[in-house]
Write a protein that holds these residues in place. Structure first.
Motif, short mmCIF file in Angstrom:
data_model
loop_
_atom_site.label_atom_id
_atom_site.label_comp_id
_atom_site.label_asym_id
_atom_site.label_seq_id
_atom_site.Cartn_x
_atom_site.Cartn_y
_atom_site.Cartn_z
N ARG A 322 1.11 -1.44 0.12
CA ARG A 322 -0.04 -0.06 0.03
C ARG A 322 0.91 1.21 -0.18
O ARG A 322 1.92 1.29 0.70
CB ARG A 322 -0.77 0.00 1.19
CG ARG A 322 -0.25 0.17 2.58
CD ARG A 322 -1.29 0.44 3.67
NE ARG A 322 -2.17 -0.83 3.92
CZ ARG A 322 -3.28 -0.67 4.63
NH1 ARG A 322 -3.71 0.64 5.14
NH2 ARG A 322 -4.08 -1.48 4.86
N ALA A 323 0.27 2.27 -0.67
CA ALA A 323 1.16 3.68 -0.64
C ALA A 323 0.35 4.48 -0.12
O ALA A 323 -0.99 4.59 -0.48
CB ALA A 323 1.38 3.79 -2.12
N GLY A 324 0.75 5.25 0.48
CA GLY A 324 -0.01 6.54 1.28
C GLY A 324 -0.27 7.77 0.51
O GLY A 324 -0.16 8.76 0.89
N LEU A 325 -0.46 7.50 -0.77
CA LEU A 325 -0.73 8.60 -1.80
C LEU A 325 -1.82 8.18 -2.90
O LEU A 325 -2.09 6.88 -2.80
CB LEU A 325 0.55 8.98 -2.33
CG LEU A 325 1.41 7.94 -3.01
CD1 LEU A 325 0.67 7.68 -4.25
CD2 LEU A 325 2.88 8.68 -3.35
N GLY A 326 -2.35 9.07 -3.34
CA GLY A 326 -3.52 8.75 -4.21
C GLY A 326 -4.84 8.50 -3.57
O GLY A 326 -5.73 7.76 -4.20
N GLY A 327 -4.92 9.23 -2.57
CA GLY A 327 -6.53 9.08 -2.00
C GLY A 327 -7.39 9.60 -3.11
O GLY A 327 -7.23 10.87 -3.81
N ALA A 328 -8.56 8.86 -3.25
CA ALA A 328 -9.49 9.24 -4.25
C ALA A 328 -10.90 8.68 -3.88
O ALA A 328 -10.99 7.63 -3.25
CB ALA A 328 -9.18 8.64 -5.56
N VAL A 329 -11.81 9.39 -4.73
CA VAL A 329 -13.24 8.90 -4.44
C VAL A 329 -13.73 7.99 -5.70
O VAL A 329 -14.28 7.11 -5.60
CB VAL A 329 -14.06 10.32 -4.41
CG1 VAL A 329 -15.56 9.70 -4.40
CG2 VAL A 329 -13.84 10.84 -3.13
N GLN A 330 -13.21 8.42 -6.82
CA GLN A 330 -13.59 7.64 -8.14
C GLN A 330 -12.38 7.62 -9.03
O GLN A 330 -12.67 7.11 -10.27
CB GLN A 330 -14.61 8.61 -9.04
CG GLN A 330 -16.01 8.51 -8.32
CD GLN A 330 -16.48 7.10 -8.53
OE1 GLN A 330 -16.14 6.03 -9.42
NE2 GLN A 330 -17.71 6.64 -7.83
N SER A 331 -11.26 7.61 -8.65
CA SER A 331 -10.08 7.41 -9.97
C SER A 331 -9.67 6.04 -9.62
O SER A 331 -9.83 5.52 -8.54
CB SER A 331 -8.81 8.38 -9.30
OG SER A 331 -8.43 8.50 -10.50
N ALA A 332 -8.90 5.76 -10.66
CA ALA A 332 -8.39 4.44 -10.74
C ALA A 332 -6.91 4.73 -11.47
O ALA A 332 -6.68 5.37 -12.24
CB ALA A 332 -9.12 3.68 -11.66
N PRO A 333 -6.10 3.82 -10.97
CA PRO A 333 -4.41 4.02 -11.56
C PRO A 333 -4.58 3.51 -12.84
O PRO A 333 -5.29 2.66 -13.31
CB PRO A 333 -3.66 3.03 -10.56
CG PRO A 333 -4.70 2.55 -9.55
CD PRO A 333 -6.00 2.83 -10.11
N VAL A 334 -3.67 4.07 -13.62
CA VAL A 334 -3.40 3.91 -15.02
C VAL A 334 -2.09 3.19 -15.34
O VAL A 334 -1.00 3.72 -14.49
CB VAL A 334 -3.47 4.87 -16.00
CG1 VAL A 334 -2.62 4.74 -17.37
CG2 VAL A 334 -4.69 5.55 -16.47
N LEU A 335 -2.00 1.82 -15.73
CA LEU A 335 -0.72 1.21 -15.61
C LEU A 335 -0.26 0.99 -17.15
O LEU A 335 -1.01 0.64 -18.00
CB LEU A 335 -0.96 -0.17 -15.36
CG LEU A 335 -1.75 -0.25 -13.77
CD1 LEU A 335 -2.20 -1.71 -13.48
CD2 LEU A 335 -0.99 0.08 -12.94
N SER A 336 1.02 1.55 -17.19
CA SER A 336 1.60 1.50 -18.74
C SER A 336 3.08 1.34 -18.67
O SER A 336 3.70 2.30 -18.03
CB SER A 336 1.00 2.70 -19.87
OG SER A 336 1.48 2.46 -20.93
N GLU A 337 3.69 0.36 -19.28
CA GLU A 337 5.11 0.19 -19.57
C GLU A 337 5.83 0.30 -18.10
O GLU A 337 6.85 1.08 -18.12
CB GLU A 337 5.54 1.31 -20.56
CG GLU A 337 4.87 1.04 -21.92
CD GLU A 337 5.43 2.01 -23.12
OE1 GLU A 337 5.53 3.25 -22.41
OE2 GLU A 337 6.10 1.75 -23.90
#
Lengths: 353, 384
Positions: A322-337
């Motif tokens: 887990r990382a203590g950053l990226g707190g969000a209500v509706q967002s999702a990470p983007v994974l690329s390369e």
């Protein structure tokens, strides 16, 4: 019926992430290569606006909408802003890509098409209330729902209206489109299936409360959560309920599908993985807070944003990091390369490696 | 503010009031710092007869239905029934529409002040909000003139209110994050320096000051780590002014008297004409933000009135009774050993708290004329 990737044009590259949860199938990535714990922040950017949406990625640019009325294009190689397109309105809509345009909705009901390279406006279309859904493109037609209880179909090249269909509640669910079917959930508690060409309602299935979640569709199952605390699997041909699974509170997290499993969060604070064919619980993981955002899958890893960014093992549900950053209500990470792009409610954009 | 500023403000038509060193504290207080001078500045206007304590001072209608909440789900049809009965009983009218017409005019812009701060575990139920919207529409107010609002947009998002209410009704979060003052009127404020904070003013939300003509307050029924309980008064006061968290710093709290004083500022006082307390869930520990279901009791109640002080007095009694039943200390307790700065401990141990709670804010609001705080004088009507 076989779902196709309606939103991805022929120019789309394998590493692109052109719409909510990567593609119209909500595969949430399904990259063969998993994502390990981030070791370092490649770059970080502060946009100065709260972010309620998920980013999309294409051709080395990350596109992010900020609540205070801007679409940002960030050059991911150097972590610098390439251009910014501003409007006098708020934006909650996750952008999506079609050919060389970026599409998004605004709170005053406009949908904009912006040139992906230059940031100049190509066209705009209007609904009569806020558009929080992500516009979805299939066969040259843009589909989006609005809080005015209507679903709109407009020409993707010109922004001209094709048809409008009215429903019984506000629409915050991003549509899922195949060549012959269009699916979405509605504030009136129903899941609808329409004919994309005409907007004709083919079937509708009621749940016990409004729907805020966006559907995912496999070849034989439509998957969607409802505020009635249940997660539903429907027959995409006729809307018949195949199974439903009860969680502890409402579900607005949109599901991702991978390896015969559907993964979604519930407001009860758990991330669930169910077997698509049976509805059987494979695992559930306690997140320690409300889960409203959609998960994404990379290889054997499920990533999701809530109070921070979390990764779980796809087969066991064990928390990997887990990382203590990226707190969000509706967002999702983007994974690329090998890079994970994460945006947060407080307006930070991170490239994690 | 010096005397010159005061005279200038008075000449400008300010409704500024001063409270300084009033005896709002409890006799049993342990060394709470003295209440600083609090300056209020509102709009200069004649109070409306509909404003707090409203048309029915001291009257509280309590409607109970054990089936209204089952397996944590609120029943939409029962909510309608409860609301209809309660409104008729409160007003004495035979028809539901006539009951609502006592408070709402077709030309009004109606603000529905929800409490999403405990979302999703305990927040104003969308089922109740929907029925209020329908009732207001039945009087002739168009949906586009109904605004559901609260201070924090992200909390409204978590509650999914946007998706769950009828089309055309506006759903507004006044601010996006904990900072930012763009949605507030700089001419209406409460000014006080509680703990040496750099910003000593709290400003009134513009939507309250200028956007709506009437407010229907929909608080939840929760204990509150600083205020003792959060009900009608706190939902209105702290949900209308910004920069309010500064009123409590561990372990002390100035929620008494600030909550009542904020509610007394015009035009908030005049616009808040009706209070419908969502008692479907009763939070007896961990409020206002807890998500721990162990402390959320499915009470299946609804309270209706125009007097926020009387309603909060009843709420306080109910929460105290529940806490007693569960064998945990009263919200009035000021035992130093109960104080913790560990959030996890607070959320999971009902004997622990973050502050010395201040439920006396309700009685203080009564002293300001906002309603009846003496239980003996409250006309508590019960419907099952």
């Amino acid at each position: 019926m076989t779902p196709t990737q309606g939103n991805t044009s022929s120019r789309t590259l394998a590493n692109d992430w052109p719409t909510l949860l990567k593609d119209n199938q909500r595969t949430g990535g399904q990259q063969r290569v998993g994502v390990g714990a981030p070791k370092k922040v490649r770059w970080q950017m502060r946009l100065g606006t709260s972010i309620r949406s998920a980013p999309v990625f294409s051709n080395g640019l990350l596109y992010v909408t900020g609540i205070e009325g801007a679409l940002f294009a960030i050059d991911t190689a150097i972590g610098r802003l390439k251009w910014k397109f501003e409007i006098e309105d708020q934006i909650h809509s996750t952008p999506s890509m079609w050919k060389n345009s970026v599409l998004f909705g605004s709170d005053k009901g406009k949908v904009y098409a912006v040139d992906a390279g230059s940031g100049s406006k190509l066209w705009e279309a209007s609904a009569t209330a806020e558009v929080w859904t992500s516009p979805v493109v299939a066969a040259g037609v843009v589909y989006f729902g609005s809080a005015d209880a209507r679903l709109y179909a407009i020409d993707a090249e010109t922004g001209r209206q094709r048809w409008i269909q009215e429903f019984g509640g506000r629409i915050y669910s991003t549509a899922f489109v195949t060549p012959d079917r269009l699916y979405f959930g509605c504030g009136d508690g129903k899941v609808y299936c329409l004919e994309p060409a005409s907007g004709k309602i083919l079937w509708q299935t009621s749940t016990g409360n409004g729907i805020d979640s966006s559907p995912a569709v496999t070849p034989d199952t439509l998957l969607i959560g409802s505020e009635d605390f249940f997660f539903y699997a429907l027959n995409p041909e006729n809307g018949a309920v195949k199974w439903k699974y009860e969680t502890g509170l409402g579900i607005c997290s949109s599901p991702a599908v991978a390896e015969g499993a559907v993964i979604f969060g519930s407001k009860d604070g758990y991330l669930y993985a169910l077997e698509i064919s049976t509805g059987k619980l494979l695992w559930k993981a306690h997140m320690g807070g409300v889960v409203t955002a959609p998960p994404v899958v990379a290889g054997e890893v499920v990533c999701i944003q809530a109070g921070g960014t979390f990764a779980f093992d796809l087969s066991s549900g064990k928390e990997l990091w887990r990382a203590g950053l990226g707190g969000a209500v509706q967002s999702a990470p983007v994974l690329s390369e090998g890079v994970m792009y994460v945006v947060s409610l407080d307006g930070e954009v991170y490239a994690l490696q | 503010m010096d005397r010159r500023s005061f005279v200038k403000n008075a000449c400008l038509g300010s409704a500024a009031l001063y409270f300084h060193q009033l005896s709002f504290g409890l006799p049993s207080d342990i060394a709470n710092p003295q209440v600083p001078r609090i300056e209020l500045r509102g709009l200069p206007q004649k109070p409306s007869p509909l404003g707090m304590p409203g048309l029915f001072p001291g009257r509280v209608v309590e409607i109970s239905s054990p089936d209204a909440i089952v397996r944590n789900r609120v029943s939409q049809p029962l909510i309608k029934e409860m609301l209809d009965h309660g409104m008729k009983r409160l007003t004495g009218e035979i028809s539901v529409q006539d009951a609502w017409a006592k408070f709402v005019d077709p030309k009004d812009i109606i603000g529905i002040k929800i409490n999403p701060s405990g979302a999703p575990a305990c927040c104003s139920s969308p089922e109740i909000v929907r029925e209020i919207v329908a009732a207001v529409q039945s009087v002739g107010v168009p949906a586009r003139n109904i605004i559901i609002y609260d201070r924090y947009a992200y909390e409204i998002d978590i509650g999914s209110y946007q998706a769950l209410v009828p089309p055309e009704v506006k759903v507004v979060g006044i601010q996006d994050a904990f900072t930012g003052a763009s949605g507030y009127d700089m001419n209406i404020y409460c000014d006080a320096n509680f703990f040496g904070e750099w910003e000593t003013r709290s400003y009134m939300a513009s939507i309250v000051a200028h956007g709506v003509t009437k407010i229907i307050n929909v608080p939840t029924m929760k204990d509150h780590s600083a205020a003792g309980v959060t009900g009608c008064l706190k939902n209105l006061g702290y949900g209308t002014f910004n920069n309010v968290a500064r009123s409590h710093r561990q372990p002390y709290s100035f929620t008494d008297p600030l909550i009542g004083m904020m509610c007394s500022v015009e035009p908030l006082r005049s616009k808040a004409v009706l209070h419908i307390m969502d008692g479907m869930r009763l939070v007896w520990h961990g409020g206002p933000l807890t998500q721990v279901q162990d402390f959320i009791y499915p009470a299946g109640k609804m309270y209706i009135g125009t007097d926020p002080v009387a309603m909060d007095t009843i709420e306080l009694k109910a929460i105290e009774e529940k806490r007693q039943q569960e064998g945990v200390p009263s919200v009035w307790e000021h035992d130093p050993s109960s104080i913790t700065s560990n959030d996890y401990e607070f959320f999971h141990d009902p004997r622990k708290n973050l502050f010395y709670r201040r439920p006396g804010h309700i009685a203080s609001a009564g002293k300001l004329g906002l309603g009846v705080a003496d239980p003996a004088q409250i006309d508590h009507l019960r419907i099952s």
